[in-house]
Design a protein around this motif. Structure first.
Motif, PDB file in Angstrom:
ATOM      1  N   GLU A 138      21.184  28.985  67.548  1.00 55.52           N
ATOM      2  CA  GLU A 138      21.248  27.672  67.387  1.00 55.52           C
ATOM      3  C   GLU A 138      20.912  27.272  66.589  1.00 55.52           C
ATOM      4  OE1 GLU A 138      19.391  26.095  71.453  1.00 55.52           O
ATOM      5  OE2 GLU A 138      21.374  25.413  71.884  1.00 55.52           O
ATOM      6  N   ARG A 139      19.764  27.880  66.197  1.00 56.08           N
ATOM      7  CA  ARG A 139      19.252  27.380  64.979  1.00 56.08           C
ATOM      8  C   ARG A 139      19.469  27.231  63.667  1.00 56.08           C
ATOM      9  NH1 ARG A 139      12.736  28.151  66.499  1.00 56.08           N
ATOM     10  NH2 ARG A 139      13.281  29.642  67.497  1.00 56.08           N
ATOM     11  N   HIS A 161      26.539  27.672  62.264  1.00 60.82           N
ATOM     12  CA  HIS A 161      26.016  27.565  63.391  1.00 60.82           C
ATOM     13  C   HIS A 161      26.388  27.039  64.611  1.00 60.82           C
ATOM     14  CE1 HIS A 161      27.456  23.616  61.900  1.00 60.82           C
ATOM     15  NE2 HIS A 161      27.339  23.158  63.286  1.00 60.82           N
ATOM     16  N   TRP A 182      21.593  26.365  60.468  1.00 56.34           N
ATOM     17  CA  TRP A 182      22.452  25.482  60.195  1.00 56.34           C
ATOM     18  C   TRP A 182      22.977  25.622  58.887  1.00 56.34           C
ATOM     19  CZ3 TRP A 182      21.068  25.018  54.587  1.00 56.34           C
ATOM     20  CH2 TRP A 182      19.848  25.304  54.699  1.00 56.34           C
TER      21      TRP A 182
END
Lengths: 683, 342
Positions: free
Chosen positions: A489-490, A495, A492
């Motif tokens: 989820e984190r 993602h 970038w």
């Protein structure tokens, strides 16, 4: 239980502030949980352990203080003027079941004026949390707080035949108790009856009809001893707990009834007038003197690990109320006081001495030992497994072992039999789990409800399977995993990649590889809780170890999941018995590896595993690895086919492969795939 | 010839001033020093045609020029290369303040962290870890632990029953009895495990929690040894300055029995929020194994003495990590779990 500091001061001399007293009492085993000041007095809240019913009163606590401070207890006044009229001529007492009621004392006070209690009585009761009822009832309650012995006052005129009969109830007999509840009695319950009917639930609560009221003139005071087990059973059966039952259940003092009756009679006359009839009726058919308990000096030393001066030890017992029958330098024979129902063996005396010399005085040592310690078998692999799963992004959950039956039913086959709790706290969670998945999915739901959308959890825990009646259920340790949401989820970059079937499969493959479990295979899974097109069974050495895949969308809907959820459940005990061989190093290759990539047009019905097996069938030792690197369907690939790209790694152990050798292997490989599976190279 | 040399030098200086990159530099080098048609190469070649007296002087001039050119070109090359490298680095510069791409890590449950730590401490003190079933018979859960029928601890209000004789274990003390059946004393064991009691969940209770039971049995185990052992455990678990306090208590399976407290590891005993102002925190119950328990397990209490203790892991987790509500332990909220170690 709460005690009043001022009241204690009336019963024993001591020079301790409430705080100091609390500290001292705590250190002899009467833990003081709270000290609170209440209008000029201080209340101590004691946590009295179940073995010390003798401390459930001010007198009881005062006795411990006297030992602590080397002073003595001032027993409350019990003597009084008696009337000409004899108790025995007015009332009769018969114990029909002496096994449940070994002693019954009755006193009669005639001509009382029932009314409100004087202030000092009301204040005492209220300070300790009791409501004032009337002067007679209040005195029985006051004496309970003072001496610890429960009493009951009857209205004598209402006892038919002026008789007291202590007997077991007849099945179906009725009694309305003082709390206004009509109770149906059973045969094993002990009652106090008059000539015709039960008038009190022995040791628990009196009857409403025969209780003391405004109109009462003559009072029969009951002070008895009842058998703890009988009181406990009856109180439990009727879901009652009273100050009286609480004490009788734990064990009252069989020698206290007479003194408690005298004390109460004296106080009743003081606050309600009347006259005490001559003599008490005291039915006590089998007084059993207590046997002395032996304490050896050597045992004391052996258990405590210190040499208590022998005179000191004997003196402590004496001040605790033990009657020292005989003693010499090595042993003492001590008869416990009647109120110490907890003493029945030598080590009880060891504890008494230790309590009063103080546990602090016992030296702190470490035992000598020449053994060794070890973890549970399999614990090292369990720890490795946890570390691997952490590294794979799974957090460890612990869920409740009891689950809703309807949830558990989703994850077990019909032939499995379940264990149910007879007395769950929550009726909707009365079954012991046969699967870790319901609990894990519930945790998943909790996370989703709180906005945590990418979740990976695992649990290691016991599942329960019932067997035949009378057989102990089977307990099996299992490993469950659930995952949903994004892979990272984190991140970038990339993602949006979700956790999917192949991530779950990869998690299990990585886990097994790192646990050094080999001979792993996959087949389709028969589990109905899984998506029929995304489910697999894991086999190790041809034995099924577990199933995994996408949670069946119908079940996902039941749990209100809006995103695909992936689950796995393995038999951990079975798994931990596999593999785990010691690591042996394989020499690194001495000759170069050649990589050849192939894009293959594969008919839809041919699985990847079949291709791998097909290549293995060729028995070409130079093929050291086949690795899938792309799967493609779409434009340029016929609809009945998919494109699989593999890279084949070639190496010989004893030479560098020549271009001709490589071309020959390539040719055999493609020819075989074409022949066997109608696979064509994609150009 | 001399003029020619000066002319070449002047021309070179002009051209060098124009050089902006390595490619241009190579072109300049080729033009002057190229093996075939380089201007300086040609000059050197032309020396042969000069009369000997001139050849010597001009030769030196040409040679000086060649050396000068080579040195200048090398210097320029280094400069240009440094510049090119600097430009590349600039192009490849990243914003180091962008977040790192972290792999997703899970975490072990706080109960596991504490259990493993306790196991390691006691294993290093010579204890072996034992386990037993979570469903127990009344014999192991009660009778063998000197809790006879009718004892309050057996009541259905505290115990989850499956049938008359089977219940979820209410304490890990059951493992004492099982261990004694498997191995004879002397022994030292600990038994961590899950236990169940009929407590309605609230901030300090759960109907399911974890305990660790300890048992040491030998010819000369004393209550002093019990004190020393738990003091040593507390020191390693909570820190060297932490003290213990033993006060009398009651458990059916120990005699004498004690409640062990330890000085608050946060305030050191002065009183704070963690210890609720008391300065002491309850660690658990302990005592010398009751002779009746030993006899029941076939051990002669005259030959062997021992101690036992039971500690609550949930409570310890709550203390160590400052949990105010232990229900969090079994909700498995990822935001909670992720706060614990790998």
């Amino acid at each position: 239980m709460k005690v009043s500091y001022r009241w204690l001061k009336e019963l024993v001399d001591f020079e301790l502030s409430p705080r100091e007293l609390a500290e001292k009492l705590t250190m002899v085993g009467l833990a003081v949980d709270r000290v609170e000041e209440v209008d000029g007095d201080v209340l101590l809240e004691l946590d009295v352990t179940a073995n010390r019913p003798d401390c459930l009163s001010h007198l009881g606590v005062a006795r411990e203080i006297a030992v602590l401070c080397g002073t003595s207890v001032r027993y409350p006044e019990t003597d009084q003027e008696e009337d000409e009229e004899e108790t025995a001529r007015v009332v009769s007492v018969e114990i029909r079941d002496p096994d449940l009621c070994p002693r019954y004392v009755a006193r009669v006070i005639r001509g009382v004026r029932v009314g409100p209690s004087p202030r000092w009585v009301v204040e005492r009761l209220e300070r300790l949390g009791q409501r004032s009822i009337n002067n007679v009832a209040d005195i029985t309650n006051l004496v309970l707080l003072e001496l610890g012995h429960p009493l009951h006052a009857f209205d004598l005129e209402k006892l038919i035949g002026r008789r007291i009969v202590v007997r077991r109830a007849r099945a179906g007999e009725l009694l309305v108790t003082l709390d206004g509840v009509k109770r149906t009695l059973q045969e094993d319950m002990l009652v106090i009856a008059d000539a015709v009917r039960p008038v009190a639930l022995a040791g628990i609560m009196g009857g409403e009809e025969t209780g003391v009221s405004e109109t009462t003139r003559d009072v029969l005071l009951e002070s008895a001893y009842f058998h703890p087990l009988s009181i406990r059973r009856t109180a439990r059966a009727l879901a009652m707990s009273t100050e009286a039952s609480y004490r009788f259940e734990r064990g009252a003092d069989v020698e206290a009834p007479r003194c408690a009756a005298d004390r109460a009679a004296r106080l009743i006359v003081e606050v309600a007038g009347g006259r005490v009839l001559r003599g008490a009726i005291d039915v006590y058919p089998n007084p059993r003197p207590r046997a002395p308990v032996r304490l050896r000096r050597q045992r004391l030393r052996r258990v405590l690990g210190m040499d208590v001066p022998w005179d000191e030890a004997v003196r402590r017992l004496r001040t605790l109320g033990f009657h020292i029958e005989r003693t010499n330098g090595e042993e003492v024979w001590a008869i416990p006081p009647s109120f110490r129902v907890d003493i029945d063996g030598e080590d009880d005396l060891v504890e008494e001495v230790a309590r009063h010399i103080g546990y602090d005085a016992i030296p702190t040592t470490l035992p000598r030992w020449n053994g060794y310690g070890e973890l549970l078998p399999g614990e090292e692999r369990r720890r490795a497994l946890r570390a691997i799963l952490s590294a794979l992004g799974f957090s460890e959950a612990i869920t409740f072992s009891f689950v809703p039956e309807s949830w558990d039913a989703l994850f077990r086959s019909e032939e499995m039999r379940v264990c149910r709790l007879r007395n769950p706290i929550d009726e909707t969670r009365a079954q012991l789990r046969t699967s870790l998945l319901p609990g894990l999915l519930e945790s998943l739901m909790h996370n989703l409800h709180h906005g945590v959308r990418s979740v990976r959890l695992y649990e290691i825990g016991i599942c329960f399977f019932a067997r035949e009646e009378g057989e102990r259920p089977i307990e099996r340790e299992r490993l469950g995993l659930v995952a949903t949401g994004l892979l990272n989820e984190r991140a970038w970059q990339d993602h949006h990649r979700p956790f999917g079937f192949y991530e779950m499969k990869g998690t299990l493959e990585a886990l097994l590889e790192k646990l050094r479990v080999r001979h792993v295979a996959f087949q389709t899974s028969p589990q109905e809780y899984l998506h029929p097109g995304q489910s697999a069974r894991l086999l190790v050495e041809d034995e099924p170890i577990g199933d995994f895949g996408q949670l069946h969308p119908r079940i996902a809907t039941l749990f209100k999941f809006k995103q695909p959820v992936f689950v796995a459940e393995l038999d951990l005990e079975g798994l931990l018995q596999k593999g785990g061989e010691a690591i042996r190093y394989r020499p690194l290759p001495r000759f170069p590896t050649v990589v050849r990539d192939f894009s293959l047009l594969v008919p839809r019905e041919v699985t990847y595993a079949e291709i791998e097996r097909g290549i293995a069938e060729l028995g070409i030792s130079e093929i050291v690895e086949v690795r899938l690197f792309d799967v493609y369907t779409g434009p340029n690939v016929p609809a009945d086919r998919r494109s699989l790209s593999i890279s084949v790694r070639l190496r010989a152990e004893d030479r560098t492969l020549t271009e001709e050798e490589i071309a020959a292997i390539q040719g055999r490989l493609l020819a075989h795939l074409r022949e066997r599976f109608r696979i064509e190279p994609r150009l | 010839m001399r003029e020619r040399v000066e002319q070449v030098r002047a021309q070179l200086r002009e051209e060098l001033a124009q050089v902006a990159d390595l490619a241009a530099l190579v072109r300049v080098r080729d033009r002057y020093l190229g093996r075939k048609s380089g201007l300086i190469t040609q000059l050197i070649r032309g020396l042969g045609a000069l009369p000997p007296e001139e050849r010597r002087e001009i030769g030196r001039l040409v040679n000086d020029l060649k050396e000068e050119v080579e040195a200048t070109l090398e210097q320029l090359r280094l400069q240009l290369e440094a510049r090119a490298e600097a430009e590349r680095f600039e192009r490849e510069r990243v914003d180091i303040t962008l977040p790192g791409l972290r792999p997703v890590f899970g975490a072990r449950h706080p109960i596991t962290l504490i259990r493993e730590r306790i196991e390691d401490i006691f294993v290093s003190m010579g204890y072996s870890v034992e386990s037993g079933p979570e469903i127990e018979t009344s014999y192991y859960n009660f009778d063998a632990l000197n809790i006879p029928p009718g004892h309050p601890a057996r009541e259905a209000q505290d115990t989850f029953y499956l049938s008359e004789g089977l219940a979820l274990r209410t304490q890990t003390s059951t493992v004492q009895i099982r261990a004694l059946e498997r191995r004879r004393p002397p022994l030292r064991i600990i038994a961590p495990g899950k236990v169940f009691r009929r407590d309605t969940p609230d901030p300090t209770h759960n109907p399911m929690f974890f305990q660790v039971e300890g048992l040491a049995l030998d010819h000369e185990i004393t209550m002093g040894d019990l004190k020393g052992t738990l003091q040593e455990f507390v020191r390693r678990m909570f820190g060297p300055q932490v003290r213990t306090r033993f006060r009398p208590s009651y458990f059916p399976f120990t005699e004498p029995s004690a409640e062990v407290d330890f000085s608050c590891f946060v305030c050191g005993g002065a009183g704070c929020r963690v210890c609720k102002g008391a300065g002491w925190i309850e660690l658990g119950g302990c005592g010398m194994v009751h002779p009746r328990v030993l006899r029941g397990a076939g051990v002669d209490p005259e030959e062997f003495t021992g101690f036992a203790f039971g500690l609550g892991l949930d409570r310890m987790a709550a203390l160590m990590y400052g949990l105010e509500d232990i229900r969090l332990l079994y909700e498995n909220d990822l935001r909670f779990l992720e706060q614990f170690g790998f």
